[in-house]
Design a protein around this motif. Sequence first.
Motif: not given
Length: 290
Positions: A69-70, A73, A76-77, A191, A194-195, A198
């Motif tokens: 998950v990290v 994220t 994505g960022i 965000m 990032a989502l 995930v």
Amino acid sequence: MSTLVAVLAYGLADGAILALAALGFVLIYKATAVINFAQGEFLLVGAYMFYTAFVVMGLPLAVAVVVGVVVATIIGILVERLILRPMVGESPISIIMVTIGLSSLLRALVQMFYGTSPKPMPKLLPTGSVNLLGATVPINRLLVILVAAVVLTAFTVFFRRSKHGIAMRAVADDQQAAMTMGISVRRIFAMAWALAGVSALIAGVLLADISAVDQNLAAFGLLVFPVVILGGLDSVPGTIVGGVIIGLLKQATGTYFDPGLATVIPYVVLVLILLVKPYGLFGETRIERV
């Protein structure tokens, strides 16, 4: 009856994974108006990141999930900050070409580090089967539906109840109005990516668990496009409905007609929806004065 039950179980499992993958696509489009052609590769990268943490590094399952998950994220960022943010103000076709290039880059990186052969990974979900109305249904397919339903419910609650979720909806509705209310649009953009990472990670791990950790995960991710076109590019509920419909239709076509036709039928639906109802079942109809 038994064949129908099996089709429903397999189709709903595939549809649940597609809904998770399509959720990330819709989040990005709603928040940033970017059509992300690399969403399939996000599934691929997510699955291989989890494989690295769980199998290669030998971390416990819970820790491997957190690591995945990290990393998803962060990816994505970084994509939003380093690749998409400099493209603000450019033409839509230029941004689309950038996401196509990103998909090729991510696929090439996975092949460079992991090769093209499938990777063995211990099964996370039980591999037994249960009898439902005379049909033998794998337990892992039923659990995939359950896990996806829980995750999609959690995302729905996040969007409707949390401060950041409401801010994302505000930006999706009107960026200028959101800025006047003190919402950081750039933070919301990051965000959203990032989502999306995930949700693609979860979809990729579930798909890898019921199939294999290989390059075909990205090909499965291409089915995101029929899903979002059918449900509506900017509709989160539409991704769920679209995923279920495409998953069931693909499975039913392969079972009752021809497996080769099953790979084509989602894109036939895509073309038909574009011709008949281009905004999808739940998409917002936009009428622009030219």
